[in-house]
Design a protein around this motif. Structure first.
Motif, PDB file in Angstrom:
ATOM      1  N   GLU A  67      10.247  -1.536  17.277  1.00  0.00           N
ATOM      2  CA  GLU A  67      10.314  -2.635  18.251  1.00  0.00           C
ATOM      3  C   GLU A  67       9.636  -3.914  17.763  1.00  0.00           C
ATOM      4  O   GLU A  67       9.544  -4.878  18.512  1.00  0.00           O
ATOM      5  CB  GLU A  67       9.668  -2.191  19.567  1.00  0.00           C
ATOM      6  CG  GLU A  67      10.360  -1.040  20.246  1.00  0.00           C
ATOM      7  CD  GLU A  67      11.742  -1.409  20.762  1.00  0.00           C
ATOM      8  OE1 GLU A  67      11.902  -2.516  21.297  1.00  0.00           O
ATOM      9  OE2 GLU A  67      12.667  -0.573  20.626  1.00  0.00           O
ATOM     10  N   ARG A  68       9.199  -3.952  16.526  1.00  0.00           N
ATOM     11  CA  ARG A  68       8.390  -5.061  16.019  1.00  0.00           C
ATOM     12  C   ARG A  68       9.064  -6.423  16.112  1.00  0.00           C
ATOM     13  O   ARG A  68       8.400  -7.428  16.273  1.00  0.00           O
ATOM     14  CB  ARG A  68       7.956  -4.784  14.584  1.00  0.00           C
ATOM     15  CG  ARG A  68       9.093  -4.852  13.583  1.00  0.00           C
ATOM     16  CD  ARG A  68       8.662  -4.402  12.197  1.00  0.00           C
ATOM     17  NE  ARG A  68       9.755  -4.510  11.252  1.00  0.00           N
ATOM     18  CZ  ARG A  68      10.714  -3.618  11.105  1.00  0.00           C
ATOM     19  NH1 ARG A  68      10.719  -2.527  11.853  1.00  0.00           N
ATOM     20  NH2 ARG A  68      11.667  -3.811  10.211  1.00  0.00           N
ATOM     21  N   GLU A  69      10.368  -6.472  16.021  1.00  0.00           N
ATOM     22  CA  GLU A  69      11.069  -7.755  15.979  1.00  0.00           C
ATOM     23  C   GLU A  69      11.602  -8.211  17.330  1.00  0.00           C
ATOM     24  O   GLU A  69      12.116  -9.318  17.436  1.00  0.00           O
ATOM     25  CB  GLU A  69      12.235  -7.673  14.989  1.00  0.00           C
ATOM     26  CG  GLU A  69      11.791  -7.458  13.566  1.00  0.00           C
ATOM     27  CD  GLU A  69      12.959  -7.248  12.613  1.00  0.00           C
ATOM     28  OE1 GLU A  69      14.050  -6.859  13.086  1.00  0.00           O
ATOM     29  OE2 GLU A  69      12.784  -7.481  11.414  1.00  0.00           O
ATOM     30  N   ASN A  70      11.484  -7.409  18.364  1.00  0.00           N
ATOM     31  CA  ASN A  70      12.148  -7.735  19.629  1.00  0.00           C
ATOM     32  C   ASN A  70      11.422  -8.762  20.494  1.00  0.00           C
ATOM     33  O   ASN A  70      11.946  -9.180  21.510  1.00  0.00           O
ATOM     34  CB  ASN A  70      12.468  -6.473  20.433  1.00  0.00           C
ATOM     35  CG  ASN A  70      11.244  -5.846  21.045  1.00  0.00           C
ATOM     36  OD1 ASN A  70      10.165  -6.407  21.051  1.00  0.00           O
ATOM     37  ND2 ASN A  70      11.421  -4.658  21.566  1.00  0.00           N
ATOM     38  N   GLY A  71      10.216  -9.122  20.137  1.00  0.00           N
ATOM     39  CA  GLY A  71       9.489 -10.144  20.888  1.00  0.00           C
ATOM     40  C   GLY A  71       8.768  -9.639  22.126  1.00  0.00           C
ATOM     41  O   GLY A  71       8.162 -10.415  22.855  1.00  0.00           O
ATOM     42  N   LYS A  72       8.822  -8.335  22.412  1.00  0.00           N
ATOM     43  CA  LYS A  72       8.168  -7.777  23.600  1.00  0.00           C
ATOM     44  C   LYS A  72       6.680  -7.503  23.385  1.00  0.00           C
ATOM     45  O   LYS A  72       5.962  -7.246  24.334  1.00  0.00           O
ATOM     46  CB  LYS A  72       8.843  -6.468  24.017  1.00  0.00           C
ATOM     47  CG  LYS A  72      10.259  -6.627  24.496  1.00  0.00           C
ATOM     48  CD  LYS A  72      10.831  -5.274  24.877  1.00  0.00           C
ATOM     49  CE  LYS A  72      12.277  -5.388  25.280  1.00  0.00           C
ATOM     50  NZ  LYS A  72      12.856  -4.070  25.551  1.00  0.00           N
ATOM     51  N   ILE A  73       6.232  -7.526  22.158  1.00  0.00           N
ATOM     52  CA  ILE A  73       4.854  -7.158  21.851  1.00  0.00           C
ATOM     53  C   ILE A  73       3.998  -8.420  21.794  1.00  0.00           C
ATOM     54  O   ILE A  73       4.171  -9.264  20.911  1.00  0.00           O
ATOM     55  CB  ILE A  73       4.765  -6.404  20.507  1.00  0.00           C
ATOM     56  CG1 ILE A  73       5.722  -5.221  20.489  1.00  0.00           C
ATOM     57  CG2 ILE A  73       3.324  -5.953  20.248  1.00  0.00           C
ATOM     58  CD1 ILE A  73       5.906  -4.593  19.125  1.00  0.00           C
ATOM     59  N   ASP A  74       3.072  -8.550  22.766  1.00  0.00           N
ATOM     60  CA  ASP A  74       2.174  -9.704  22.793  1.00  0.00           C
ATOM     61  C   ASP A  74       0.792  -9.345  22.259  1.00  0.00           C
ATOM     62  O   ASP A  74       0.180 -10.118  21.545  1.00  0.00           O
ATOM     63  CB  ASP A  74       2.032 -10.241  24.213  1.00  0.00           C
ATOM     64  CG  ASP A  74       3.334 -10.821  24.732  1.00  0.00           C
ATOM     65  OD1 ASP A  74       4.088 -11.397  23.940  1.00  0.00           O
ATOM     66  OD2 ASP A  74       3.585 -10.685  25.944  1.00  0.00           O
ATOM     67  N   LYS A  75       0.305  -8.174  22.672  1.00  0.00           N
ATOM     68  CA  LYS A  75      -1.017  -7.707  22.263  1.00  0.00           C
ATOM     69  C   LYS A  75      -0.891  -6.265  21.821  1.00  0.00           C
ATOM     70  O   LYS A  75      -0.262  -5.459  22.513  1.00  0.00           O
ATOM     71  CB  LYS A  75      -2.009  -7.841  23.409  1.00  0.00           C
ATOM     72  CG  LYS A  75      -2.245  -9.287  23.797  1.00  0.00           C
ATOM     73  CD  LYS A  75      -3.263  -9.398  24.892  1.00  0.00           C
ATOM     74  CE  LYS A  75      -3.468 -10.857  25.222  1.00  0.00           C
ATOM     75  NZ  LYS A  75      -4.466 -11.043  26.260  1.00  0.00           N
ATOM     76  N   LEU A  76      -1.516  -5.939  20.716  1.00  0.00           N
ATOM     77  CA  LEU A  76      -1.322  -4.621  20.114  1.00  0.00           C
ATOM     78  C   LEU A  76      -1.816  -3.460  20.964  1.00  0.00           C
ATOM     79  O   LEU A  76      -1.039  -2.562  21.288  1.00  0.00           O
ATOM     80  CB  LEU A  76      -1.989  -4.569  18.741  1.00  0.00           C
ATOM     81  CG  LEU A  76      -1.245  -5.280  17.628  1.00  0.00           C
ATOM     82  CD1 LEU A  76      -2.099  -5.345  16.369  1.00  0.00           C
ATOM     83  CD2 LEU A  76       0.068  -4.577  17.350  1.00  0.00           C
ATOM     84  N   LEU A  77      -3.086  -3.422  21.273  1.00  0.00           N
ATOM     85  CA  LEU A  77      -3.617  -2.256  21.975  1.00  0.00           C
ATOM     86  C   LEU A  77      -2.972  -2.053  23.345  1.00  0.00           C
ATOM     87  O   LEU A  77      -2.568  -0.927  23.661  1.00  0.00           O
ATOM     88  CB  LEU A  77      -5.140  -2.317  22.092  1.00  0.00           C
ATOM     89  CG  LEU A  77      -5.796  -1.068  22.680  1.00  0.00           C
ATOM     90  CD1 LEU A  77      -5.441   0.187  21.886  1.00  0.00           C
ATOM     91  CD2 LEU A  77      -7.301  -1.245  22.774  1.00  0.00           C
TER      92      LEU A  77
END
Length: 118
Positions: A67-77
């Motif tokens: 999912e790294r490229e989908n833009g849904k990840i704002d903060k890792l933890l």
């Protein structure tokens, strides 16, 4: 034996996430090294099964990579823990594990329930 420090070990989560989104495998490895214990421990706390907790932890990180490229990840933890909760909830729904973390709170529900007696 502790792994050697790389330049990535000095990166903030924001920097690691930027590199991860570009497909940087070394950034992914650093994220894994930084957070796998936390994810595993949170998983184990909820299901009390070491092999299943390990499998869920692996799935969480595979999902992060996919999912790294989908833009849904704002903060890792927070993303990792939300992903973990999703996997565990699915196991509960499918009946593949018990809800261990809730069993200790059942007595509190009984104590706090109103009796209707004044």
């Amino acid at each position: 034996m502790e792994s050697e420090k790389t330049v990535y070990s000095y990166f903030s989560d924001v920097m690691l996430l930027e590199h991860l989104k570009k497909g940087d495998r070394l950034a992914f490895i650093e994220i894994f090294e930084r957070y796998w214990k936390k994810v595993y421990n949170e998983s184990y706390k909820r299901i009390k099964n070491p092999k299943l907790a390990e499998s869920i932890t692996e799935s969480v990180f595979v999902n992060l990579w996919e999912e790294r490229e989908n833009g849904k990840i704002d903060k890792l933890l927070p993303y990792l823990l939300a992903s973990l909760r999703s996997y565990i909830l699915q196991l509960y729904i499918e009946g593949k594990t018990e809800r261990h973390f809730e069993s200790g709170l059942s007595h509190l529900m009984l104590i706090s329930m109103p009796t209707g007696i004044n």
